[in-house]
Design an enzyme around this catalytic site. Sequence first.
Site, PDB file in Angstrom:
ATOM      1  N   HIS A  52      20.643  14.209 -44.383  1.00 29.09           N
ATOM      2  CA  HIS A  52      20.176  14.663 -43.066  1.00 29.09           C
ATOM      3  C   HIS A  52      19.757  13.443 -42.254  1.00 29.09           C
ATOM      4  CE1 HIS A  52      19.062  19.013 -44.504  1.00 29.09           C
ATOM      5  NE2 HIS A  52      20.321  18.689 -44.739  1.00 29.09           N
ATOM      6  N   GLU A  54      16.967  12.712 -40.716  1.00 30.34           N
ATOM      7  CA  GLU A  54      15.623  12.180 -40.966  1.00 30.34           C
ATOM      8  C   GLU A  54      15.470  11.615 -42.374  1.00 30.34           C
ATOM      9  OE1 GLU A  54      16.538  15.295 -40.204  1.00 30.34           O
ATOM     10  OE2 GLU A  54      15.042  16.312 -38.961  1.00 30.34           O
ATOM     11  N   CYS A  82      13.799  19.918 -41.761  1.00 29.99           N
ATOM     12  CA  CYS A  82      13.813  20.936 -42.816  1.00 29.99           C
ATOM     13  C   CYS A  82      12.750  20.607 -43.863  1.00 29.99           C
ATOM     14  CB  CYS A  82      15.206  20.979 -43.466  1.00 29.99           C
ATOM     15  SG  CYS A  82      15.548  19.533 -44.506  1.00 29.99           S
ATOM     16  N   CYS A  85      13.325  17.044 -45.485  1.00 28.64           N
ATOM     17  CA  CYS A  85      13.009  15.917 -44.607  1.00 28.64           C
ATOM     18  C   CYS A  85      11.506  15.861 -44.315  1.00 28.64           C
ATOM     19  CB  CYS A  85      13.803  16.013 -43.305  1.00 28.64           C
ATOM     20  SG  CYS A  85      15.583  15.813 -43.566  1.00 28.64           S
TER      21      CYS A  85
HETATM   22 ZN   LIG Z   1      16.523  17.815 -43.331  1.00 26.62          ZN
END
Ligand SMILES: [Zn+2]
Length: 153
Positions: A52, A54, A82, A85
């Site tokens: 992801h 981040e 999420c 992260c």
């Molecule tokens: Zn994430």
Amino acid sequence: MNDEKFMRQAIELSKLAVEHGNEPFGAVLVKDNEVVYTNENQIYTMKDPTFHAEAGLIRRFCMETGIRNLSEYTLYSSCEPCFMCSGAMVWVKLGRLVYAASNLDLEEILEKKGSNCSQMVFEHSNHKPEVCAGILREESINVLKNYFTARRN
Ligand SMILES: [Zn+2]
């Protein structure tokens, strides 16, 4: 306003991510009003579902610099992070998190419930960054909508 300037960059990265064959999420790391690192979602090109924007940014930045504590840093994310992260942000003691679209916005676009709420992670952790939500929210929502609506049809 600087928050908007850095968020604009995160949203630009989310568009680039799509151009590069990935999902529309971007992140920018800032210290003392300067961008020190950027990253975009790379789950498909890296064949890594955890890449992801981040978490990937935090992993790479820490690996490359040897810095483990981000309490003096602000992370700008085009969308609310999420669980994974948000957890990464706890581990590096991130000072401040700014995001554009919220997870609720994303759920609405995806037409499904994910309850992927960063707030939940931070509330149950021993560290919570200062959180600022909704900066350039509409712009981020547009990018997310363009991508996920096109995919659904
Ligand atoms: Zn994430």
